[in-house]
Scaffold this motif. Structure first.
Motif, PDB file in Angstrom:
ATOM      1  N   TRP A   3     -53.606 -74.860  50.630  1.00  0.00           N
ATOM      2  CA  TRP A   3     -52.926 -75.883  49.854  1.00  0.00           C
ATOM      3  C   TRP A   3     -53.838 -76.532  48.829  1.00  0.00           C
ATOM      4  N   THR A   4     -55.095 -76.694  49.181  1.00  0.00           N
ATOM      5  CA  THR A   4     -56.051 -77.269  48.224  1.00  0.00           C
ATOM      6  C   THR A   4     -56.220 -76.370  47.012  1.00  0.00           C
ATOM      7  N   THR A   5     -56.456 -75.093  47.263  1.00  0.00           N
ATOM      8  CA  THR A   5     -56.645 -74.171  46.139  1.00  0.00           C
ATOM      9  C   THR A   5     -55.354 -73.972  45.356  1.00  0.00           C
ATOM     10  N   LEU A   6     -54.204 -74.061  46.015  1.00  0.00           N
ATOM     11  CA  LEU A   6     -52.924 -73.956  45.303  1.00  0.00           C
ATOM     12  C   LEU A   6     -52.788 -75.080  44.286  1.00  0.00           C
ATOM     13  N   ILE A   7     -53.167 -76.284  44.684  1.00  0.00           N
ATOM     14  CA  ILE A   7     -53.118 -77.424  43.750  1.00  0.00           C
ATOM     15  C   ILE A   7     -54.011 -77.166  42.545  1.00  0.00           C
ATOM     16  N   TYR A   8     -55.209 -76.639  42.787  1.00  0.00           N
ATOM     17  CA  TYR A   8     -56.135 -76.362  41.689  1.00  0.00           C
ATOM     18  C   TYR A   8     -55.609 -75.235  40.790  1.00  0.00           C
ATOM     19  N   ILE A   9     -54.972 -74.237  41.388  1.00  0.00           N
ATOM     20  CA  ILE A   9     -54.406 -73.156  40.587  1.00  0.00           C
ATOM     21  C   ILE A   9     -53.297 -73.681  39.684  1.00  0.00           C
ATOM     22  N   ILE A  10     -52.475 -74.565  40.214  1.00  0.00           N
ATOM     23  CA  ILE A  10     -51.426 -75.186  39.392  1.00  0.00           C
ATOM     24  C   ILE A  10     -52.070 -75.951  38.236  1.00  0.00           C
ATOM     25  N   GLY A  11     -53.184 -76.605  38.525  1.00  0.00           N
ATOM     26  CA  GLY A  11     -53.911 -77.307  37.460  1.00  0.00           C
ATOM     27  C   GLY A  11     -54.400 -76.354  36.387  1.00  0.00           C
ATOM     28  N   PHE A  12     -54.950 -75.202  36.790  1.00  0.00           N
ATOM     29  CA  PHE A  12     -55.396 -74.195  35.826  1.00  0.00           C
ATOM     30  C   PHE A  12     -54.228 -73.704  34.970  1.00  0.00           C
ATOM     31  N   VAL A  13     -53.081 -73.479  35.599  1.00  0.00           N
ATOM     32  CA  VAL A  13     -51.898 -73.004  34.876  1.00  0.00           C
ATOM     33  C   VAL A  13     -51.470 -74.026  33.826  1.00  0.00           C
ATOM     34  N   ILE A  14     -51.445 -75.297  34.216  1.00  0.00           N
ATOM     35  CA  ILE A  14     -51.057 -76.360  33.278  1.00  0.00           C
ATOM     36  C   ILE A  14     -52.012 -76.402  32.092  1.00  0.00           C
ATOM     37  N   ILE A  15     -53.304 -76.259  32.364  1.00  0.00           N
ATOM     38  CA  ILE A  15     -54.297 -76.267  31.277  1.00  0.00           C
ATOM     39  C   ILE A  15     -54.019 -75.144  30.288  1.00  0.00           C
ATOM     40  N   HIS A  16     -53.790 -73.933  30.776  1.00  0.00           N
ATOM     41  CA  HIS A  16     -53.547 -72.794  29.883  1.00  0.00           C
ATOM     42  C   HIS A  16     -52.269 -72.958  29.074  1.00  0.00           C
ATOM     43  N   LEU A  17     -51.235 -73.453  29.694  1.00  0.00           N
ATOM     44  CA  LEU A  17     -49.940 -73.524  29.019  1.00  0.00           C
ATOM     45  C   LEU A  17     -49.844 -74.692  28.035  1.00  0.00           C
ATOM     46  N   PHE A  18     -50.614 -75.749  28.271  1.00  0.00           N
ATOM     47  CA  PHE A  18     -50.452 -76.944  27.446  1.00  0.00           C
ATOM     48  C   PHE A  18     -51.672 -77.303  26.603  1.00  0.00           C
ATOM     49  N   SER A  19     -52.745 -76.513  26.676  1.00  0.00           N
ATOM     50  CA  SER A  19     -53.924 -76.838  25.878  1.00  0.00           C
ATOM     51  C   SER A  19     -53.635 -76.764  24.378  1.00  0.00           C
ATOM     52  N   LYS A  20     -52.641 -75.952  23.989  1.00  0.00           N
ATOM     53  CA  LYS A  20     -52.282 -75.821  22.569  1.00  0.00           C
ATOM     54  C   LYS A  20     -51.767 -77.129  21.993  1.00  0.00           C
ATOM     55  N   TYR A  21     -51.313 -78.023  22.856  1.00  0.00           N
ATOM     56  CA  TYR A  21     -50.764 -79.289  22.387  1.00  0.00           C
ATOM     57  C   TYR A  21     -51.819 -80.394  22.313  1.00  0.00           C
ATOM     58  N   MET A  22     -53.060 -80.048  22.641  1.00  0.00           N
ATOM     59  CA  MET A  22     -54.141 -81.025  22.536  1.00  0.00           C
ATOM     60  C   MET A  22     -54.610 -81.075  21.082  1.00  0.00           C
ATOM     61  N   LYS A  23     -53.944 -81.866  20.294  1.00  0.00           N
ATOM     62  CA  LYS A  23     -54.176 -81.886  18.847  1.00  0.00           C
ATOM     63  C   LYS A  23     -55.560 -82.399  18.464  1.00  0.00           C
ATOM     64  N   PHE A  24     -56.197 -83.119  19.393  1.00  0.00           N
ATOM     65  CA  PHE A  24     -57.515 -83.670  19.075  1.00  0.00           C
ATOM     66  C   PHE A  24     -58.606 -82.602  19.098  1.00  0.00           C
ATOM     67  N   LEU A  25     -58.270 -81.379  19.532  1.00  0.00           N
ATOM     68  CA  LEU A  25     -59.271 -80.311  19.583  1.00  0.00           C
ATOM     69  C   LEU A  25     -59.371 -79.615  18.231  1.00  0.00           C
ATOM     70  N   LYS A  26     -59.673 -80.375  17.196  1.00  0.00           N
ATOM     71  CA  LYS A  26     -59.770 -79.807  15.864  1.00  0.00           C
ATOM     72  C   LYS A  26     -60.992 -78.905  15.761  1.00  0.00           C
ATOM     73  N   VAL A  27     -60.948 -77.971  14.817  1.00  0.00           N
ATOM     74  CA  VAL A  27     -61.989 -76.944  14.725  1.00  0.00           C
ATOM     75  C   VAL A  27     -63.250 -77.481  14.074  1.00  0.00           C
ATOM     76  N   VAL A  28     -63.148 -78.121  12.908  1.00  0.00           N
ATOM     77  CA  VAL A  28     -64.327 -78.608  12.196  1.00  0.00           C
ATOM     78  C   VAL A  28     -64.067 -80.037  11.721  1.00  0.00           C
ATOM     79  N   PRO A  29     -64.949 -81.016  12.019  1.00  0.00           N
ATOM     80  CA  PRO A  29     -66.088 -80.816  12.914  1.00  0.00           C
ATOM     81  C   PRO A  29     -65.605 -80.595  14.341  1.00  0.00           C
ATOM     82  N   ARG A  30     -66.391 -79.878  15.121  1.00  0.00           N
ATOM     83  CA  ARG A  30     -65.986 -79.527  16.480  1.00  0.00           C
ATOM     84  C   ARG A  30     -65.723 -80.777  17.307  1.00  0.00           C
TER      85      ARG A  30
END
Length: 241
Positions: A3-30
């Motif tokens: 159950w512990t690792t399942l929670i972390y896996i769900i966290g990894f999935v959320i990061i991959h699916l929603f990182s594109k919406y993190m608008k503050f991660l502009k390219v330049v300046p990094r």
């Protein structure tokens, strides 16, 4: 553990699916956040993964007789170097494929699929080690999740920059599935320590290269201060917990 690792896996999935919406991660300046994340990932490699390789090597001495595994038993850091070289080769391949084009690697390109395919294996490895890395306690698993989760954000940003729409259409879904599949394989199978040490070494080399290739190019305008803050603060946490 399940159950512990399942929670972390769900966290990894959320990061991959929603990182594109993190608008503050502009390219330049990094983004300073990305530099902090890079520092945290590097700290984790040097203060956990590499010392763990030393532990594996000392534990395996004399257990393997002859053959390739016996060589790896005494030279496990070579595997880490190979992991670094593999990802360096991938970056060179991607950069060369862009020359003379519009700067985007197309979805039908063999380069795109080789690049994403390798990161798919990389993600499945991270999912597998969430179950089979030898964490001393629940804090060890938590720090692994934080370091790799931030590393995923950095990788997502880099892959999206290299492949643009193709990454969002195909790549992020493959990488998300890979982390879950790797975890499921880890839940239902168990391998010898020498195999785990081999996988940890590959991961260590891959993380080092993937972080530094994003931090070092001058045009990225990376923040050494932010990188150092991430590295030092996470190092202190790892040393005290």
């Amino acid at each position: 553990m399940f159950w512990t690792t399942l929670i972390y896996i769900i966290g990894f999935v959320i990061i991959h699916l929603f990182s594109k919406y993190m608008k503050f991660l502009k390219v330049v300046p990094r983004s300073r956040f990305l530099s902090v994340a890079g520092g945290i990932s590097v700290a984790y490699v040097f203060l956990h993964l590499l010392p763990e390789l030393g532990h594996f090597q000392s534990e395996l001495v004399g257990e393997l007789e002859g053959g390739t595994w016996a060589f790896i038993e005494s030279h496990i850091y070579i595997v880490a170097m190979i992991g670094l070289a593999i990802f360096y080769g991938l970056e060179v391949m991607v950069k060369k494929s862009k020359k003379g084009k519009d700067g985007q690697v197309r979805g039908g390109s063999g380069v795109f699929w080789v690049h994403i395919g390798t990161f798919t294996l990389y993600n499945s490895l991270i999912g597998y080690l969430l179950v089979h890395d030898h964490f001393e306690n629940s804090w060890g698993t938590f720090f692994y999740f934080i370091a790799m989760g931030l590393h995923f954000i950095t990788n997502d940003k880099a892959l999206r920059t290299s492949h643009e729409d193709d990454y969002d259409k195909y790549g992020r879904w493959l990488l998300t599935a890979a982390i879950v599949i790797g975890w499921m394989v880890g839940i239902f199978t168990e391998v010898a320590d020498v195999v785990v040490s081999f996988l940890v070494a590959l991961l260590a080399g891959g993380v080092i290269l993937n972080v530094m290739k994003e931090e070092l190019p001058e045009e990225r305008e990376s923040s050494f201060l932010s990188f150092s803050i991430g590295m030092v603060s996470y190092s202190v946490l790892l040393l005290f917990i």
